[in-house]
Design a protein around this motif. Sequence first.
Motif, PDB file in Angstrom:
ATOM      1  N   UNK A   2      16.231 -32.695   7.903  1.00 15.03           N
ATOM      2  CA  UNK A   2      17.238 -33.598   8.474  1.00 15.03           C
ATOM      3  C   UNK A   2      16.648 -34.575   9.476  1.00 15.03           C
ATOM      4  N   UNK A   3      17.318 -35.723   9.660  1.00 19.86           N
ATOM      5  CA  UNK A   3      16.912 -36.657  10.717  1.00 19.86           C
ATOM      6  C   UNK A   3      16.941 -35.971  12.085  1.00 19.86           C
ATOM      7  N   UNK A   4      15.989 -36.372  12.924  1.00 18.87           N
ATOM      8  CA  UNK A   4      15.952 -35.834  14.267  1.00 18.87           C
ATOM      9  C   UNK A   4      15.136 -34.573  14.421  1.00 18.87           C
ATOM     10  N   UNK A   5      14.632 -34.010  13.319  1.00 25.26           N
ATOM     11  CA  UNK A   5      13.843 -32.795  13.398  1.00 25.26           C
ATOM     12  C   UNK A   5      12.405 -33.080  13.793  1.00 25.26           C
ATOM     13  N   UNK A   6      11.594 -32.019  13.785  1.00 21.65           N
ATOM     14  CA  UNK A   6      10.191 -32.166  14.167  1.00 21.65           C
ATOM     15  C   UNK A   6       9.443 -33.017  13.150  1.00 21.65           C
ATOM     16  N   UNK A   7       9.635 -32.758  11.856  1.00 21.97           N
ATOM     17  CA  UNK A   7       8.931 -33.529  10.835  1.00 21.97           C
ATOM     18  C   UNK A   7       9.389 -34.983  10.824  1.00 21.97           C
ATOM     19  N   UNK A  30       9.991 -36.457   3.300  1.00 25.99           N
ATOM     20  CA  UNK A  30      10.720 -36.348   4.561  1.00 25.99           C
ATOM     21  C   UNK A  30      11.790 -37.430   4.692  1.00 25.99           C
ATOM     22  N   UNK A  31      11.462 -38.670   4.321  1.00 25.98           N
ATOM     23  CA  UNK A  31      12.352 -39.798   4.575  1.00 25.98           C
ATOM     24  C   UNK A  31      13.018 -40.345   3.308  1.00 25.98           C
ATOM     25  N   UNK A  32      12.757 -39.721   2.169  1.00 23.37           N
ATOM     26  CA  UNK A  32      13.184 -40.325   0.909  1.00 23.37           C
ATOM     27  C   UNK A  32      14.624 -40.104   0.525  1.00 23.37           C
ATOM     28  N   UNK A  33      15.356 -39.255   1.252  1.00 23.39           N
ATOM     29  CA  UNK A  33      16.738 -39.000   0.865  1.00 23.39           C
ATOM     30  C   UNK A  33      16.819 -38.442  -0.545  1.00 23.39           C
ATOM     31  N   UNK A  50       8.045 -46.531   5.388  1.00 28.83           N
ATOM     32  CA  UNK A  50       9.189 -45.735   4.943  1.00 28.83           C
ATOM     33  C   UNK A  50       9.894 -45.076   6.118  1.00 28.83           C
ATOM     34  N   UNK A  51       9.128 -44.645   7.110  1.00 27.18           N
ATOM     35  CA  UNK A  51       9.733 -44.044   8.293  1.00 27.18           C
ATOM     36  C   UNK A  51      10.556 -45.063   9.068  1.00 27.18           C
ATOM     37  N   UNK A  76      15.833 -46.892  10.844  1.00 27.55           N
ATOM     38  CA  UNK A  76      16.844 -47.956  10.982  1.00 27.55           C
ATOM     39  C   UNK A  76      18.136 -47.568  10.266  1.00 27.55           C
ATOM     40  N   UNK A  77      17.999 -47.022   9.052  1.00 28.14           N
ATOM     41  CA  UNK A  77      19.184 -46.626   8.292  1.00 28.14           C
ATOM     42  C   UNK A  77      19.953 -45.525   9.015  1.00 28.14           C
ATOM     43  N   UNK A  78      19.240 -44.585   9.632  1.00 25.70           N
ATOM     44  CA  UNK A  78      19.916 -43.514  10.363  1.00 25.70           C
ATOM     45  C   UNK A  78      20.637 -44.064  11.585  1.00 25.70           C
ATOM     46  N   UNK A  79      20.047 -45.032  12.283  1.00 24.85           N
ATOM     47  CA  UNK A  79      20.739 -45.643  13.424  1.00 24.85           C
ATOM     48  C   UNK A  79      22.003 -46.360  12.971  1.00 24.85           C
ATOM     49  N   UNK A  80      21.937 -47.039  11.813  1.00 28.19           N
ATOM     50  CA  UNK A  80      23.136 -47.713  11.304  1.00 28.19           C
ATOM     51  C   UNK A  80      24.224 -46.701  10.960  1.00 28.19           C
ATOM     52  N   UNK A  81      23.836 -45.572  10.356  1.00 29.34           N
ATOM     53  CA  UNK A  81      24.829 -44.545  10.009  1.00 29.34           C
ATOM     54  C   UNK A  81      25.488 -43.992  11.269  1.00 29.34           C
ATOM     55  N   UNK A  82      24.680 -43.743  12.284  1.00 31.14           N
ATOM     56  CA  UNK A  82      25.250 -43.201  13.522  1.00 31.14           C
ATOM     57  C   UNK A  82      26.166 -44.208  14.195  1.00 31.14           C
TER      58      UNK A  82
END
Length: 297
Positions: free
Chosen positions: A17-22, A77-80, A278-279, A284-290
């Motif tokens: 998930x976003x925000x994790x260690x990886x 990790x980031x590919x959804x 990719x990261x 950026x996409x996660x910030x838009x979702x939030x």
Amino acid sequence: MTSRAPRPVPPSPPPPPPGGVLWTLTGDIRSLLILPSALTLQVAHPAVGAGVDQHSVFRTDPWGRGERSLRSLQLWVYGGEQAAAEGRRLRELHRTIQGTDTRGRRYHALTPANYAWVHATGFPVYRHAARYLVRTLTPAEERLLYAEWLQVGRVLGIHDRDMPGTVEEFWPYWHRMLDGEVEATVVVRELVDADAPVPPPDRGPWPLRLLLRALWPVLLPRLARFRRFMTIGLMPPEARDALGLEWTDAQERRLRRFSRVVRTVVPALPERLRYLPLAREARRAERRRRAARAARP
């Protein structure tokens, strides 16, 4: 005669998930310094080393292989939704890779013990290298990192039964592999050889490629020595010992000095320079979702 209903297709395993260690470590440019140690440990397994020696293009197309490997790792990790598709692609790619390993044993790339070792090496290397380049992870963060690494394994098609289930179970497995299985294979020796031939980069804008080609006789020896230094230095000490790789107190002091600079400089960089493409896109996409969720009434 009644026809059976088709079996439901199980959902694809999601990436960490976003925000994790990886999510934090994998896309950071410091991962470029970490990956050579993990790759070298992977090919220290007799079967993996033989597979890469006999089937890989790492000698003839090192830059292309490196680019593809890095993109693949980022997708895990980031590919959804692309993460599971990349996992399936990798398994299909390795389906025909088989032969005889360095100890005369028949191997197949997808044998669970072999495939699991390739994946398993990432956890101890990330954990160890983070102490130098980022910071020492807390015990809770180590557990989270391992749990996320298991999740990546599921994306790659590795069954939970083929990996140690917890951090506490991982370390006996790790030491057992170091004590009785890994060795300085031909590929290990090539990856840490500062004199190994490497062609100039064949990626990027052509003026840069021309410049690098002209300067390559001068640049390569320095880059090769740096690669060897970082590969051995960021490898867990017990793994270095298992492979017979020398590491001196003077080298350790140099690594600590270099790491202090990295820990200071990289966090101060703007996001476009600190994170791999990719990261950056995923962040950026996660910030838009939030932001969209926060804007909902």
